[in-house]
Design a protein around this motif. Structure first.
Motif, PDB file in Angstrom:
ATOM      1  N   ALA A 145      29.831  25.849  41.456  1.00 49.44           N
ATOM      2  CA  ALA A 145      30.870  24.957  41.969  1.00 49.44           C
ATOM      3  C   ALA A 145      30.679  23.534  41.457  1.00 49.44           C
ATOM      4  O   ALA A 145      31.646  22.867  41.056  1.00 49.44           O
ATOM      5  N   GLU A 146      29.445  23.069  41.463  1.00 52.93           N
ATOM      6  CA  GLU A 146      29.161  21.717  40.971  1.00 52.93           C
ATOM      7  C   GLU A 146      29.508  21.594  39.488  1.00 52.93           C
ATOM      8  O   GLU A 146      30.103  20.606  39.050  1.00 52.93           O
ATOM      9  N   LYS A 147      29.144  22.607  38.728  1.00 57.18           N
ATOM     10  CA  LYS A 147      29.433  22.602  37.292  1.00 57.18           C
ATOM     11  C   LYS A 147      30.937  22.591  37.044  1.00 57.18           C
ATOM     12  O   LYS A 147      31.441  21.842  36.190  1.00 57.18           O
ATOM     13  N   ALA A 148      31.671  23.416  37.794  1.00 57.80           N
ATOM     14  CA  ALA A 148      33.123  23.481  37.628  1.00 57.80           C
ATOM     15  C   ALA A 148      33.777  22.149  37.967  1.00 57.80           C
ATOM     16  O   ALA A 148      34.687  21.691  37.265  1.00 57.80           O
ATOM     17  N   ALA A 149      33.329  21.521  39.046  1.00 58.30           N
ATOM     18  CA  ALA A 149      33.912  20.238  39.455  1.00 58.30           C
ATOM     19  C   ALA A 149      33.756  19.195  38.354  1.00 58.30           C
ATOM     20  O   ALA A 149      34.692  18.438  38.054  1.00 58.30           O
ATOM     21  N   LEU A 150      32.594  19.165  37.733  1.00 63.04           N
ATOM     22  CA  LEU A 150      32.325  18.153  36.710  1.00 63.04           C
ATOM     23  C   LEU A 150      33.027  18.464  35.391  1.00 63.04           C
ATOM     24  O   LEU A 150      33.287  17.555  34.599  1.00 63.04           O
ATOM     25  N   GLN A 151      33.344  19.731  35.151  1.00 62.61           N
ATOM     26  CA  GLN A 151      34.052  20.111  33.925  1.00 62.61           C
ATOM     27  C   GLN A 151      35.559  19.948  34.040  1.00 62.61           C
ATOM     28  O   GLN A 151      36.266  19.903  33.034  1.00 62.61           O
TER      29      GLN A 151
END
Length: 238
Positions: free
Chosen positions: A168-174
């Motif tokens: 989720a964190e990775k998706a938010a930043l991408q």
């Protein structure tokens, strides 16, 4: 709605984050509204690690009812359209706070379940997964080690699964487009993801029946709208 459809078509990485409001049109209650589940039940007494160990019969009965309720519901139009958006390359990640497995039943595959899933049980001792039909039959002991079977979800008092949190964190930043659907954004860390996306340059869209804690950050805000109907209106312009 055409503006949102245009954003979807132009986006190289779109994340959808859903909460309980996504599934109310399938017949499931939400948690925090006046008609929500936590108005009827105390979550500490029914849905916590403390309840599982010290109030076991009530804990098991509560989740038997929730598992049985899921057997009579199906994905709604919103779930189905989101899965179509994913297949058509318009959505790269779904982050959900829901434990109902309806995104997957609708066909979505790129789903991070922050709070786990009621689609399976696991042993609290050995970790082995078991079918939820055991709970419906009131079989609460692990067949492998006789430990306590429990829903494969995050209870009050537990931390979120690290893999789902990292995804989720990775998706938010991408993301260059982040769309929130059916959540009041009152619970951390889920409420951090839209903020992370926005701070990293993403357009933020919030669609919810009531006001949320992050409405002030939204580039596009739809309050008081049916989630499924809003998705259908956006889809009409794709």
């Amino acid at each position: 709605m055409k503006e949102i459809a245009d954003l979807l078509k132009a986006s190289s990485y779109t994340t959808i984050m859903t909460g309980a409001g996504m599934s109310t049109e399938s017949g499931l209650p939400d948690f925090r509204s006046q008609q929500g589940l936590w108005q009827k039940y105390d979550p500490v007494k029914m849905a916590s690690t403390e309840a599982m160990r010290s109030n076991r019969s009530a804990f098991v009965s509560f989740y038997q009812k929730r598992i049985e309720a899921l057997q009579s519901v199906s994905p709604n139009d919103g779930h189905i359209l989101l899965s179509e958006w994913e297949r058509n390359g318009l959505v790269q990640q779904i982050i959900t706070q829901n434990v109902d497995n309806l995104h997957q039943e609708a066909g979505s595959r790129l789903v991070s379940e922050l709070h786990g899933s009621l689609a399976a049980l696991r042993c609290d001792e050995c970790g082995k997964k078991e079918d939820t039909s055991r709970y419906v039959r009131a079989e609460i002991k692990c067949p492998s080690c006789s430990g306590l079977l429990r829903p494969d979800i995050v209870l009050f008092g537990e931390i979120l699964p690290s893999r789902a949190l990292e995804d989720a964190e990775k998706a938010a930043l991408q993301s260059d487009l982040f769309i929130v659907m059916g959540t009041s954004l009152t619970v951390a860390p889920a409420s951090y993801f839209p903020q992370d996306a926005k701070q990293n340059g993403a357009s933020l869209v919030i669609i919810n029946e009531s006001e949320t804690e992050l409405d002030y950050l939204a580039d596009y805000l739809f309050t008081g709208h049916s989630i499924s109907e809003t998705i259908r209106l956006i889809n009409a312009h794709l």
